[in-house]
Design a protein around this motif. Structure first.
Motif, mmCIF file in Angstrom:
data_model
loop_
_atom_site.group_PDB
_atom_site.id
_atom_site.type_symbol
_atom_site.label_atom_id
_atom_site.label_comp_id
_atom_site.label_asym_id
_atom_site.label_seq_id
_atom_site.Cartn_x
_atom_site.Cartn_y
_atom_site.Cartn_z
ATOM 1 N N MET A 18 11.749 -80.839 -10.552
ATOM 2 C CA MET A 18 11.039 -80.298 -9.406
ATOM 3 C C MET A 18 9.879 -79.446 -9.919
ATOM 4 S SD MET A 18 12.519 -78.023 -6.258
ATOM 5 C CE MET A 18 13.642 -79.302 -5.801
ATOM 6 N N SER A 19 8.765 -79.575 -9.252
ATOM 7 C CA SER A 19 7.576 -78.839 -9.663
ATOM 8 C C SER A 19 6.698 -78.578 -8.442
ATOM 9 C CB SER A 19 6.804 -79.669 -10.691
ATOM 10 O OG SER A 19 5.696 -78.968 -11.164
ATOM 11 N N PRO A 20 6.114 -77.382 -8.351
ATOM 12 C CA PRO A 20 5.236 -77.103 -7.207
ATOM 13 C C PRO A 20 4.054 -78.072 -7.158
ATOM 14 C CG PRO A 20 5.740 -75.085 -8.415
ATOM 15 C CD PRO A 20 6.233 -76.233 -9.245
ATOM 16 N N ARG A 21 3.624 -78.386 -5.946
ATOM 17 C CA ARG A 21 2.421 -79.214 -5.771
ATOM 18 C C ARG A 21 1.196 -78.477 -6.258
ATOM 19 N NH1 ARG A 21 2.656 -83.031 -1.412
ATOM 20 N NH2 ARG A 21 0.497 -83.508 -1.917
ATOM 21 N N ALA A 22 1.188 -77.148 -6.074
ATOM 22 C CA ALA A 22 0.077 -76.308 -6.523
ATOM 23 C C ALA A 22 0.594 -74.892 -6.723
ATOM 24 C CB ALA A 22 -1.052 -76.311 -5.494
ATOM 25 N N VAL A 23 0.081 -74.243 -7.770
ATOM 26 C CA VAL A 23 0.411 -72.849 -8.049
ATOM 27 C C VAL A 23 -0.900 -72.071 -7.946
ATOM 28 C CG1 VAL A 23 1.341 -71.194 -9.705
ATOM 29 C CG2 VAL A 23 2.257 -73.538 -9.633
ATOM 30 N N LEU A 24 -0.966 -71.149 -6.987
ATOM 31 C CA LEU A 24 -2.187 -70.391 -6.757
ATOM 32 C C LEU A 24 -2.160 -69.076 -7.524
ATOM 33 C CD1 LEU A 24 -2.588 -70.874 -2.894
ATOM 34 C CD2 LEU A 24 -3.351 -72.354 -4.750
ATOM 35 N N ILE A 25 -3.254 -68.824 -8.249
ATOM 36 C CA ILE A 25 -3.425 -67.579 -8.979
ATOM 37 C C ILE A 25 -4.775 -66.976 -8.605
ATOM 38 C CG2 ILE A 25 -1.942 -68.310 -10.902
ATOM 39 C CD1 ILE A 25 -4.521 -68.792 -12.560
ATOM 40 N N GLY A 26 -4.912 -65.684 -8.829
ATOM 41 C CA GLY A 26 -6.177 -65.016 -8.551
ATOM 42 C C GLY A 26 -5.936 -63.545 -8.307
ATOM 43 N N PRO A 27 -7.006 -62.774 -8.270
ATOM 44 C CA PRO A 27 -6.882 -61.328 -8.080
ATOM 45 C C PRO A 27 -6.481 -60.986 -6.647
ATOM 46 C CG PRO A 27 -9.182 -61.955 -8.082
ATOM 47 C CD PRO A 27 -8.403 -63.193 -8.421
ATOM 48 N N PRO A 28 -6.079 -59.727 -6.427
ATOM 49 C CA PRO A 28 -5.830 -59.288 -5.058
ATOM 50 C C PRO A 28 -7.067 -59.547 -4.196
ATOM 51 C CG PRO A 28 -5.135 -57.606 -6.627
ATOM 52 C CD PRO A 28 -5.882 -58.657 -7.406
ATOM 53 N N GLY A 29 -6.837 -60.058 -2.999
ATOM 54 C CA GLY A 29 -7.939 -60.319 -2.092
ATOM 55 C C GLY A 29 -8.590 -61.677 -2.272
ATOM 56 N N ALA A 76 -2.035 -72.240 4.479
ATOM 57 C CA ALA A 76 -2.811 -73.338 5.085
ATOM 58 C C ALA A 76 -2.722 -74.610 4.243
ATOM 59 C CB ALA A 76 -4.269 -72.910 5.262
ATOM 60 N N LEU A 77 -2.773 -74.481 2.928
ATOM 61 C CA LEU A 77 -2.670 -75.649 2.045
ATOM 62 C C LEU A 77 -1.294 -76.297 2.177
ATOM 63 C CD1 LEU A 77 -3.919 -77.444 -0.186
ATOM 64 C CD2 LEU A 77 -3.040 -75.772 -1.860
ATOM 65 N N ALA A 78 -0.260 -75.480 2.212
ATOM 66 C CA ALA A 78 1.101 -76.008 2.376
ATOM 67 C C ALA A 78 1.221 -76.779 3.691
ATOM 68 C CB ALA A 78 2.121 -74.876 2.314
ATOM 69 N N ALA A 79 0.668 -76.220 4.762
ATOM 70 C CA ALA A 79 0.713 -76.895 6.062
ATOM 71 C C ALA A 79 -0.005 -78.239 5.998
ATOM 72 C CB ALA A 79 0.102 -76.005 7.144
ATOM 73 N N LEU A 80 -1.185 -78.260 5.367
ATOM 74 C CA LEU A 80 -1.946 -79.507 5.246
ATOM 75 C C LEU A 80 -1.184 -80.557 4.437
ATOM 76 C CD1 LEU A 80 -4.673 -81.016 5.737
ATOM 77 C CD2 LEU A 80 -5.402 -80.096 3.526
ATOM 78 N N LEU A 81 -0.523 -80.113 3.387
ATOM 79 C CA LEU A 81 0.212 -81.049 2.516
ATOM 80 C C LEU A 81 1.602 -81.380 3.050
ATOM 81 C CD1 LEU A 81 -0.661 -79.500 -0.987
ATOM 82 C CD2 LEU A 81 -1.742 -81.471 0.133
ATOM 83 N N GLY A 82 2.041 -80.663 4.087
ATOM 84 C CA GLY A 82 3.359 -80.906 4.669
ATOM 85 C C GLY A 82 4.507 -80.430 3.780
ATOM 86 N N VAL A 83 4.277 -79.317 3.083
ATOM 87 C CA VAL A 83 5.298 -78.748 2.195
ATOM 88 C C VAL A 83 5.490 -77.274 2.530
ATOM 89 C CG1 VAL A 83 4.807 -80.402 0.331
ATOM 90 C CG2 VAL A 83 3.591 -78.205 0.379
ATOM 91 N N ASP A 84 6.468 -76.651 1.909
ATOM 92 C CA ASP A 84 6.724 -75.232 2.130
ATOM 93 C C ASP A 84 5.816 -74.366 1.263
ATOM 94 O OD1 ASP A 84 8.807 -75.649 3.973
ATOM 95 O OD2 ASP A 84 10.287 -75.814 2.364
ATOM 96 N N VAL A 120 3.815 -75.294 -2.207
ATOM 97 C CA VAL A 120 2.703 -74.484 -2.699
ATOM 98 C C VAL A 120 3.262 -73.112 -3.047
ATOM 99 C CG1 VAL A 120 0.495 -73.411 -2.105
ATOM 100 C CG2 VAL A 120 0.992 -75.752 -1.348
ATOM 101 N N LEU A 121 2.935 -72.639 -4.243
ATOM 102 C CA LEU A 121 3.458 -71.376 -4.750
ATOM 103 C C LEU A 121 2.311 -70.422 -5.040
ATOM 104 C CD1 LEU A 121 5.846 -69.706 -5.903
ATOM 105 C CD2 LEU A 121 5.439 -70.877 -8.089
ATOM 106 N N ALA A 122 2.418 -69.188 -4.551
ATOM 107 C CA ALA A 122 1.426 -68.151 -4.851
ATOM 108 C C ALA A 122 2.067 -67.113 -5.760
ATOM 109 C CB ALA A 122 0.938 -67.485 -3.565
ATOM 110 N N LEU A 123 1.359 -66.785 -6.832
ATOM 111 C CA LEU A 123 1.834 -65.761 -7.757
ATOM 112 C C LEU A 123 1.103 -64.456 -7.480
ATOM 113 C CD1 LEU A 123 1.899 -67.617 -11.205
ATOM 114 C CD2 LEU A 123 3.563 -67.697 -9.333
ATOM 115 N N GLY A 124 1.769 -63.340 -7.755
ATOM 116 C CA GLY A 124 1.104 -62.050 -7.669
ATOM 117 C C GLY A 124 -0.060 -62.026 -8.638
ATOM 118 N N GLY A 125 -1.085 -61.240 -8.325
ATOM 119 C CA GLY A 125 -2.308 -61.220 -9.128
ATOM 120 C C GLY A 125 -2.106 -60.943 -10.601
ATOM 121 N N GLY A 126 -1.111 -60.115 -10.940
ATOM 122 C CA GLY A 126 -0.885 -59.760 -12.338
ATOM 123 C C GLY A 126 0.177 -60.584 -13.031
#
Length: 169
Positions: free
Chosen positions: A1-12, A21-29, A75-81
């Motif tokens: 199992m692997s996320p479709r996308a892992v989002l990284i970036g600074p706060p904001g 929104a990406l998860a909704a478009l891709l039909g995933v959690d 779709v997975l979002a990581l904390g900025g740090g």
């Protein structure tokens, strides 16, 4: 199992907004490692920093990222740090990492100057500038896809990422 996308970036940068929104478009959690930490500890991230210290938070964060990368296929979002930990950088190898690039000015607008974010409590603009400069080379190195979010509509960024996910690999 692997996320479709892992989002990284600074706060904001829009990790949660774009991620949902990406998860909704891709039909995933959608899953956010900061939310996982809050759920596990029963404490807001800011309270963990104050009560237990940044080292304890980073320990929890490494575990949350490790678990989410192994268990989540959406779709997975990581904390900025989160990307600061060498262990996490290694774990991200081979995943579809999307760096959400944002200007300092836009990040400050989105985060606000009265931030509840623990690392931005004192002089948020200056702290955010420092964090972004420190982390930028890591974000860029880890990213398979980069999407600018400054001054762009959410749906435009989401469509760009979705298209890039189709063409990469």
């Amino acid at each position: 199992m692997s996320p479709r996308a892992v989002l990284i970036g600074p706060p904001g940068s829009g990790k949660t907004t774009i991620g949902v929104a990406l998860a909704a478009l891709l039909g995933v959690d959608f899953r956010d490692t900061d939310a996982d930490i809050v759920l596990k500890t029963g404490k807001p991230v800011g309270d963990i920093f104050v009560d237990d210290g940044e080292a304890r938070f980073r320990e929890l964060e490494r575990a949350a990222v490790r678990d989410a990368l192994a268990e989540h296929d959406g779709v997975l979002a990581l904390g900025g740090g989160a990307i600061l930990a060498p262990e996490t950088q290694e774990l991200l190898a081979g995943h579809r990492v999307v760096y959400l690039d944002v200007s300092l000015e836009e990040a400050v607008k989105r985060v606000g100057l009265n931030s509840v974010r623990p690392l931005l409590v004192f002089n948020p603009r200056s702290q955010l500038r420092k964090l972004m400069a420190e982390r930028l080379p890591i974000y860029q190195r880890l990213a398979e896809i980069t999407a600018a979010t400054t001054g762009r509509a959410e749906d435009e960024v989401v469509a760009e990422i979705a298209a890039a996910l189709e063409t990469v690999r």
